[in-house]
Design a protein around this motif. Sequence first.
Motif, PDB file in Angstrom:
ATOM      1  N   ALA A  66       0.833  -1.206   0.000  1.00 40.36           N
ATOM      2  CA  ALA A  66       0.000   0.000   0.000  1.00 40.36           C
ATOM      3  C   ALA A  66       0.867   1.256   0.000  1.00 40.36           C
ATOM      4  CB  ALA A  66      -0.921  -0.008   1.213  1.00 40.36           C
ATOM      5  N   ILE A  67       1.970   1.208   0.713  1.00 38.72           N
ATOM      6  CA  ILE A  67       2.891   2.343   0.741  1.00 38.72           C
ATOM      7  C   ILE A  67       3.505   2.566  -0.638  1.00 38.72           C
ATOM      8  CG2 ILE A  67       5.114   3.148   1.670  1.00 38.72           C
ATOM      9  CD1 ILE A  67       4.348   1.675   4.296  1.00 38.72           C
ATOM     10  N   ALA A  68       3.930   1.476  -1.262  1.00 43.26           N
ATOM     11  CA  ALA A  68       4.519   1.578  -2.605  1.00 43.26           C
ATOM     12  C   ALA A  68       3.490   2.081  -3.610  1.00 43.26           C
ATOM     13  CB  ALA A  68       5.063   0.217  -3.038  1.00 43.26           C
ATOM     14  N   ASP A  69       2.274   1.556  -3.531  1.00 35.03           N
ATOM     15  CA  ASP A  69       1.216   1.982  -4.450  1.00 35.03           C
ATOM     16  C   ASP A  69       0.833   3.439  -4.221  1.00 35.03           C
ATOM     17  OD1 ASP A  69       1.207  -0.575  -5.446  1.00 35.03           O
ATOM     18  OD2 ASP A  69      -0.616  -1.211  -4.386  1.00 35.03           O
ATOM     19  N   GLY A  70       1.028   3.918  -2.996  1.00 32.94           N
ATOM     20  CA  GLY A  70       0.678   5.301  -2.670  1.00 32.94           C
ATOM     21  C   GLY A  70       1.803   6.284  -2.891  1.00 32.94           C
ATOM     22  N   GLY A  71       2.879   5.820  -3.518  1.00 28.09           N
ATOM     23  CA  GLY A  71       3.987   6.733  -3.814  1.00 28.09           C
ATOM     24  C   GLY A  71       4.844   7.037  -2.593  1.00 28.09           C
ATOM     25  N   GLY A  72       4.848   6.176  -1.617  1.00 27.67           N
ATOM     26  CA  GLY A  72       5.714   6.366  -0.450  1.00 27.67           C
ATOM     27  C   GLY A  72       4.968   6.484   0.868  1.00 27.67           C
ATOM     28  N   THR A  73       3.663   6.661   0.806  1.00 28.87           N
ATOM     29  CA  THR A  73       2.868   6.731   2.034  1.00 28.87           C
ATOM     30  C   THR A  73       1.525   6.028   1.820  1.00 28.87           C
ATOM     31  OG1 THR A  73       1.846   8.847   1.474  1.00 28.87           O
ATOM     32  CG2 THR A  73       3.887   8.921   2.801  1.00 28.87           C
ATOM     33  N   ALA A  74       0.935   5.637   2.925  1.00 33.47           N
ATOM     34  CA  ALA A  74      -0.404   5.034   2.876  1.00 33.47           C
ATOM     35  C   ALA A  74      -1.136   5.424   4.144  1.00 33.47           C
ATOM     36  CB  ALA A  74      -0.314   3.516   2.760  1.00 33.47           C
ATOM     37  N   ASN A  75      -2.389   5.788   3.996  1.00 33.67           N
ATOM     38  CA  ASN A  75      -3.208   6.137   5.160  1.00 33.67           C
ATOM     39  C   ASN A  75      -4.038   4.931   5.589  1.00 33.67           C
ATOM     40  OD1 ASN A  75      -2.392   8.837   5.476  1.00 33.67           O
ATOM     41  ND2 ASN A  75      -3.805   9.515   3.879  1.00 33.67           N
ATOM     42  N   ILE A  76      -3.953   4.613   6.872  1.00 36.21           N
ATOM     43  CA  ILE A  76      -4.704   3.495   7.429  1.00 36.21           C
ATOM     44  C   ILE A  76      -5.770   4.064   8.361  1.00 36.21           C
ATOM     45  CG2 ILE A  76      -4.589   1.406   8.829  1.00 36.21           C
ATOM     46  CD1 ILE A  76      -1.602   1.213   8.029  1.00 36.21           C
ATOM     47  N   THR A  77      -7.018   3.883   7.988  1.00 32.61           N
ATOM     48  CA  THR A  77      -8.124   4.402   8.812  1.00 32.61           C
ATOM     49  C   THR A  77      -8.316   3.506  10.025  1.00 32.61           C
ATOM     50  OG1 THR A  77      -9.202   5.294   6.838  1.00 32.61           O
ATOM     51  CG2 THR A  77     -10.554   5.053   8.815  1.00 32.61           C
ATOM     52  N   THR A  78      -8.408   4.119  11.187  1.00 32.45           N
ATOM     53  CA  THR A  78      -8.524   3.360  12.433  1.00 32.45           C
ATOM     54  C   THR A  78      -9.976   3.261  12.893  1.00 32.45           C
ATOM     55  OG1 THR A  78      -8.329   5.245  13.956  1.00 32.45           O
ATOM     56  CG2 THR A  78      -6.281   4.325  13.072  1.00 32.45           C
ATOM     57  N   LEU A  79     -10.212   2.390  13.862  1.00 35.21           N
ATOM     58  CA  LEU A  79     -11.555   2.256  14.417  1.00 35.21           C
ATOM     59  C   LEU A  79     -11.982   3.518  15.160  1.00 35.21           C
ATOM     60  CD1 LEU A  79     -11.706  -1.393  15.885  1.00 35.21           C
ATOM     61  CD2 LEU A  79     -12.305  -0.590  13.604  1.00 35.21           C
ATOM     62  N   GLU A  80     -11.011   4.283  15.627  1.00 38.68           N
ATOM     63  CA  GLU A  80     -11.324   5.526  16.330  1.00 38.68           C
ATOM     64  C   GLU A  80     -11.841   6.594  15.379  1.00 38.68           C
ATOM     65  OE1 GLU A  80     -10.620   9.526  17.792  1.00 38.68           O
ATOM     66  OE2 GLU A  80      -9.390   8.532  16.261  1.00 38.68           O
ATOM     67  N   GLY A  81     -11.502   6.450  14.099  1.00 38.54           N
ATOM     68  CA  GLY A  81     -11.944   7.401  13.094  1.00 38.54           C
ATOM     69  C   GLY A  81     -10.821   8.187  12.460  1.00 38.54           C
ATOM     70  N   GLY A  82      -9.706   8.321  13.170  1.00 38.00           N
ATOM     71  CA  GLY A  82      -8.552   9.018  12.613  1.00 38.00           C
ATOM     72  C   GLY A  82      -7.762   8.112  11.686  1.00 38.00           C
ATOM     73  N   ALA A  83      -6.634   8.628  11.215  1.00 40.57           N
ATOM     74  CA  ALA A  83      -5.811   7.860  10.282  1.00 40.57           C
ATOM     75  C   ALA A  83      -4.373   7.794  10.765  1.00 40.57           C
ATOM     76  CB  ALA A  83      -5.870   8.472   8.891  1.00 40.57           C
ATOM     77  N   ILE A  84      -3.753   6.663  10.497  1.00 40.24           N
ATOM     78  CA  ILE A  84      -2.328   6.468  10.728  1.00 40.24           C
ATOM     79  C   ILE A  84      -1.639   6.530   9.370  1.00 40.24           C
ATOM     80  CG2 ILE A  84      -0.567   4.818  11.457  1.00 40.24           C
ATOM     81  CD1 ILE A  84      -2.626   3.654  13.414  1.00 40.24           C
ATOM     82  N   LYS A  85      -0.575   7.341   9.290  1.00 37.56           N
ATOM     83  CA  LYS A  85       0.160   7.443   8.020  1.00 37.56           C
ATOM     84  C   LYS A  85       1.345   6.486   8.068  1.00 37.56           C
ATOM     85  CE  LYS A  85       2.669  11.099   6.705  1.00 37.56           C
ATOM     86  NZ  LYS A  85       2.967  12.457   6.190  1.00 37.56           N
ATOM     87  N   ALA A  86       1.379   5.574   7.113  1.00 37.38           N
ATOM     88  CA  ALA A  86       2.447   4.575   7.058  1.00 37.38           C
ATOM     89  C   ALA A  86       3.454   4.910   5.979  1.00 37.38           C
ATOM     90  CB  ALA A  86       1.847   3.189   6.801  1.00 37.38           C
ATOM     91  N   SER A  87       4.724   4.686   6.275  1.00 37.55           N
ATOM     92  CA  SER A  87       5.802   4.881   5.311  1.00 37.55           C
ATOM     93  C   SER A  87       6.896   3.851   5.599  1.00 37.55           C
ATOM     94  CB  SER A  87       6.362   6.309   5.401  1.00 37.55           C
ATOM     95  OG  SER A  87       6.894   6.558   6.696  1.00 37.55           O
ATOM     96  N   MET A  88       7.919   3.853   4.756  1.00 37.63           N
ATOM     97  CA  MET A  88       9.014   2.900   4.941  1.00 37.63           C
ATOM     98  C   MET A  88      10.284   3.639   5.332  1.00 37.63           C
ATOM     99  SD  MET A  88       7.568  -0.049   4.259  1.00 37.63           S
ATOM    100  CE  MET A  88       9.037  -1.083   4.304  1.00 37.63           C
ATOM    101  N   ASN A  89      11.043   3.047   6.216  1.00 37.91           N
ATOM    102  CA  ASN A  89      12.388   3.527   6.544  1.00 37.91           C
ATOM    103  C   ASN A  89      13.313   2.333   6.345  1.00 37.91           C
ATOM    104  OD1 ASN A  89      14.682   4.769   7.471  1.00 37.91           O
ATOM    105  ND2 ASN A  89      14.052   4.810   9.618  1.00 37.91           N
ATOM    106  N   GLY A  90      13.870   2.232   5.138  1.00 40.45           N
ATOM    107  CA  GLY A  90      14.589   1.020   4.769  1.00 40.45           C
ATOM    108  C   GLY A  90      13.592  -0.105   4.625  1.00 40.45           C
ATOM    109  N   ASP A  91      13.781  -1.168   5.387  1.00 44.40           N
ATOM    110  CA  ASP A  91      12.823  -2.284   5.334  1.00 44.40           C
ATOM    111  C   ASP A  91      11.864  -2.260   6.524  1.00 44.40           C
ATOM    112  OD1 ASP A  91      14.626  -2.907   7.297  1.00 44.40           O
ATOM    113  OD2 ASP A  91      14.941  -4.980   6.661  1.00 44.40           O
ATOM    114  N   LYS A  92      11.865  -1.181   7.278  1.00 41.75           N
ATOM    115  CA  LYS A  92      11.005  -1.043   8.444  1.00 41.75           C
ATOM    116  C   LYS A  92       9.769  -0.205   8.114  1.00 41.75           C
ATOM    117  CE  LYS A  92      13.747  -3.116  11.464  1.00 41.75           C
ATOM    118  NZ  LYS A  92      13.357  -4.377  12.152  1.00 41.75           N
TER     119      LYS A  92
END
Length: 222
Positions: free
Chosen positions: A161-187
């Motif tokens: 999802a991060i790769a498809d999003g050009g380096g970031t991906a938003n993950i919608t949480t049950l609380e309603g907000g979003a977590i932004k995911a990215s890669m730092n090397g393989d992490k």
Amino acid sequence: MLLDSKRQTVSFPYLRNSNVWNIPGDSALERNIMLTPSRIILAAMALATISACSSEMSEEEQAIYDARQAEEAEPTNLTAVVQHQPELTTATTMVGLSGIAEELKDDGPFTAFTANNDAFNKMDADKLKALMSPDNKAELVKIARFGLANGTMTSADIAKAIADGGGTANITTLEGGAIKASMNGDKIVLEDGAGNKATVIKADIPSSNGTLHIVDTVLMPG
């Protein structure tokens, strides 16, 4: 013990009749057991059969049996899996106080981003103490639900999802907000609503109703 060849019965010192074994004791509890050679032989064969059955399992069958026993001993649902992790005792307490344990037990599937004990220890002690108070249940629910997303996402799913999003991906949480995911090397790095960044340090822990990822920082709604 005496064998009467004519009557084909076995005699014991406790016998009152030639083919009856009387077990001494309280007369109200005395039992008479008919003992004949054929019955003795049948009893011995039955015991031998039971003993043999218990030891006739092949190495392959024993391995399969042991594996099934181990599987049955493992925790299954997401709540049980979180509780089973020794580094998640604080998070387990938080989930318990928040009251969402039943939701994690029966509903789903979910993806959980759960902070380890070291992550909670990095927080201000007074703030953590206040947070863990039953009086702050509403806040605990928000934090607990912010670390959860609907559906099962493995680390490979998140990375894609991060790769498809050009380096970031938003993950919608049950609380309603979003977590932004990215890669730092393989992490995988997650950024919460307050700008805090957490790294996934242990990924893809399976459960019957979701996937658990352990992170090194508490994710906050903001």
